[in-house]
Scaffold this active site. Structure first.
Site, short mmCIF file in Angstrom:
data_model
loop_
_atom_site.label_atom_id
_atom_site.label_comp_id
_atom_site.label_asym_id
_atom_site.label_seq_id
_atom_site.Cartn_x
_atom_site.Cartn_y
_atom_site.Cartn_z
N TRP A 2 0.84 -1.22 0.00
CA TRP A 2 0.00 0.00 0.00
C TRP A 2 0.86 1.25 0.00
O TRP A 2 0.58 2.21 -0.70
CB TRP A 2 -0.97 -0.01 1.19
N ASP A 4 -1.55 6.70 6.32
CA ASP A 4 -2.56 5.72 5.95
C ASP A 4 -2.76 4.83 7.17
O ASP A 4 -1.88 4.04 7.53
CB ASP A 4 -2.06 4.91 4.74
N LYS A 19 -11.70 -2.18 7.36
CA LYS A 19 -10.82 -2.96 8.23
C LYS A 19 -11.25 -2.87 9.71
O LYS A 19 -11.21 -3.84 10.41
CB LYS A 19 -9.35 -2.51 8.10
C1 LIG Z 1 -6.89 -2.12 2.46
C2 LIG Z 1 -5.88 -1.04 2.48
C3 LIG Z 1 -5.82 -0.05 1.49
C4 LIG Z 1 -6.74 -0.04 0.28
O1 LIG Z 1 -8.03 0.25 0.63
P1 LIG Z 1 -9.18 0.42 -0.46
O2 LIG Z 1 -10.29 0.94 0.36
O3 LIG Z 1 -9.41 -0.93 -1.05
O4 LIG Z 1 -8.72 1.39 -1.49
C5 LIG Z 1 -4.88 0.93 1.62
N1 LIG Z 1 -4.01 0.95 2.64
C6 LIG Z 1 -4.03 0.00 3.61
C7 LIG Z 1 -3.04 0.08 4.73
C8 LIG Z 1 -4.96 -1.02 3.56
O5 LIG Z 1 -4.99 -1.95 4.52
#
Ligand SMILES: *Cc1c(COP(=O)(O)O)cnc(C)c1O
Length: 355
Positions: free
Chosen positions: A99, A166, A190
């Site tokens: 990511w 993030d 998540k």
């Molecule tokens: C799942 C995830 C993403 C991507 O998320 P989307 O909503 O599918 O775009 C980005 N960063 C992290 C750390 C993730 O766990």
């Protein structure tokens, strides 16, 4: 048999969230209408939106310098929105996984990007700590928890520039000093709600500083100015998010969640370290409290498929590792009860006895 959901995302939600959302889909706030068919500008939903944003502020102690908005497009959309809005000339990024590297790729479209360190050559099994961040970076971007590789930044780096993070897979799992960040973003699926909404916390005076015109929908200011109601927001995920936030508050807030998370992760890692069949893949000091990655020990490689089948039959759902990490991954987000972790541990012990 109890079934436990260890999927990495979309992932486990509390029964409180699922049941209240199911009820609102049938009859929302005693309107006699479904949550899915009411105006987002009606007073009932405006109240939901406002309360959810306020609860994010309360639970994370968000200072008044910052605003909370709920956007579409997933965390992946933030990979471009962050630099679009905040990268004036150059930014620094820490490459700790898939990511993070996607975020880096997008940032390069908007300016000069320095990758201060990367753990890619060790298959992202640790968090680099030995690096410097140039004082003239507009921000330093980190991924606090690496969902795929099971590493987590345990000590937030001390740098002279604003942080951007993030936090998709560990927001609400531990307290955050929001004042240090120009922006925090997290996809909901998540630790919060069904997929479809992304939480963004931005420092208001960091906005409108980049010398470029930004399309209306991609400009954070648009959403801040309109109280996160510029266009039709993802109504059902926001309602579900509010339920989860209330549930966190009910359980004692984020420090209580942190305590539970530490307890759950500790017993699971203890078992991985004790059990002769398995070993963890992440550097011990960087182990994630949310995504616990493990593989079979070398001499037991041939048992991998057998354990996958055995665990599934025992009700352990979704423990297959990501294709780029292999082995197993047990995601034990906030909503995973300690009984689920204990059941997984029992399954691992049982498999060891049988082999
Ligand atoms: C799942 C995830 C993403 C991507 O998320 P989307 O909503 O599918 O775009 C980005 N960063 C992290 C750390 C993730 O766990």
């Amino acid at each position: 048999m109890n079934r436990y959901n260890f999927y990495a995302g979309p992932s486990i939600l509390s029964r409180y969230t699922i049941e209240n959302t199911a009820e609102a889909i049938l009859n929302f706030a005693n309107t006699g209408l479904s949550l899915m068919e009411v105006s987002h500008r009606g007073k009932e939903f405006v109240a939901v939106n406002d309360e959810a944003r306020q609860l994010v502020k309360d639970l994370l102690d968000v200072p008044s310098t910052h605003e909370v908005v709920f956007l579409g497009g997933g965390a992946s959309m933030q990979f471009c929105m962050i630099p679009y809005n905040l990268l004036k000339k150059k930014a620094s990024y820490l490459d700790t996984g898939t990511w993070a590297s996607k975020a880096i790729k997008e940032a390069k479209i908007f300016g000069e990007v320095t990758v201060v360190a990367s753990s890619k050559d060790k298959n992202y099994s640790f968090i680099p700590k030995d690096y410097t961040v140039a004082d003239d970076s507009d921000y330093f971007h980190i991924t606090t928890n690496n969902t795929i590789f099971g590493t987590q930044i345990q000590k937030i780096p001390q740098v002279t520039v604003p942080l951007v993070a993030d936090m998709s897979s560990d927001i609400f799992s531990r307290p955050v000093d929001v004042a240090k960040y120009d922006a925090i973003y997290a996809g909901a699926q998540k630790n919060l709600a069904p997929a479809g909404v992304t939480i963004v916390i931005v420092r208001k005076d960091a906005l409108n500083k980049a010398d470029r015109s930004i399309p209306t929908m991609l400009n954070y200011m648009t959403h801040v100015d309109k109280d996160s109601m510029f266009n039709t927001p993802p109504v059902v995920p926001i309602f579900a998010a509010l339920q989860t936030l209330k549930w966190y508050r009910e359980l004692g807030g984020i420090t209580a969640m942190q305590k539970l998370n530490e307890e759950k992760a500790a017993i699971l890692y203890d078992e991985i370290d004790r059990n002769r069949l398995f070993k963890g893949t992440a550097a011990v000091e960087d182990r994630s409290l949310m995504n616990v990655c493990f593989v079979m020990n070398e001499e037991y490689q041939e048992l991998e498929a057998g354990f996958a089948t055995f665990a599934a039959a025992a009700g352990m759902i979704g423990i297959k590792g990501h294709r780029s990490a292999g082995g197993f991954r047990a995601s034990i987000y906030n909503a995973m009860p300690i009984d689920g972790v204990k059941a997984l541990i029992e399954t691992m012990k049982e498999f060891e006895r049988k082999n």
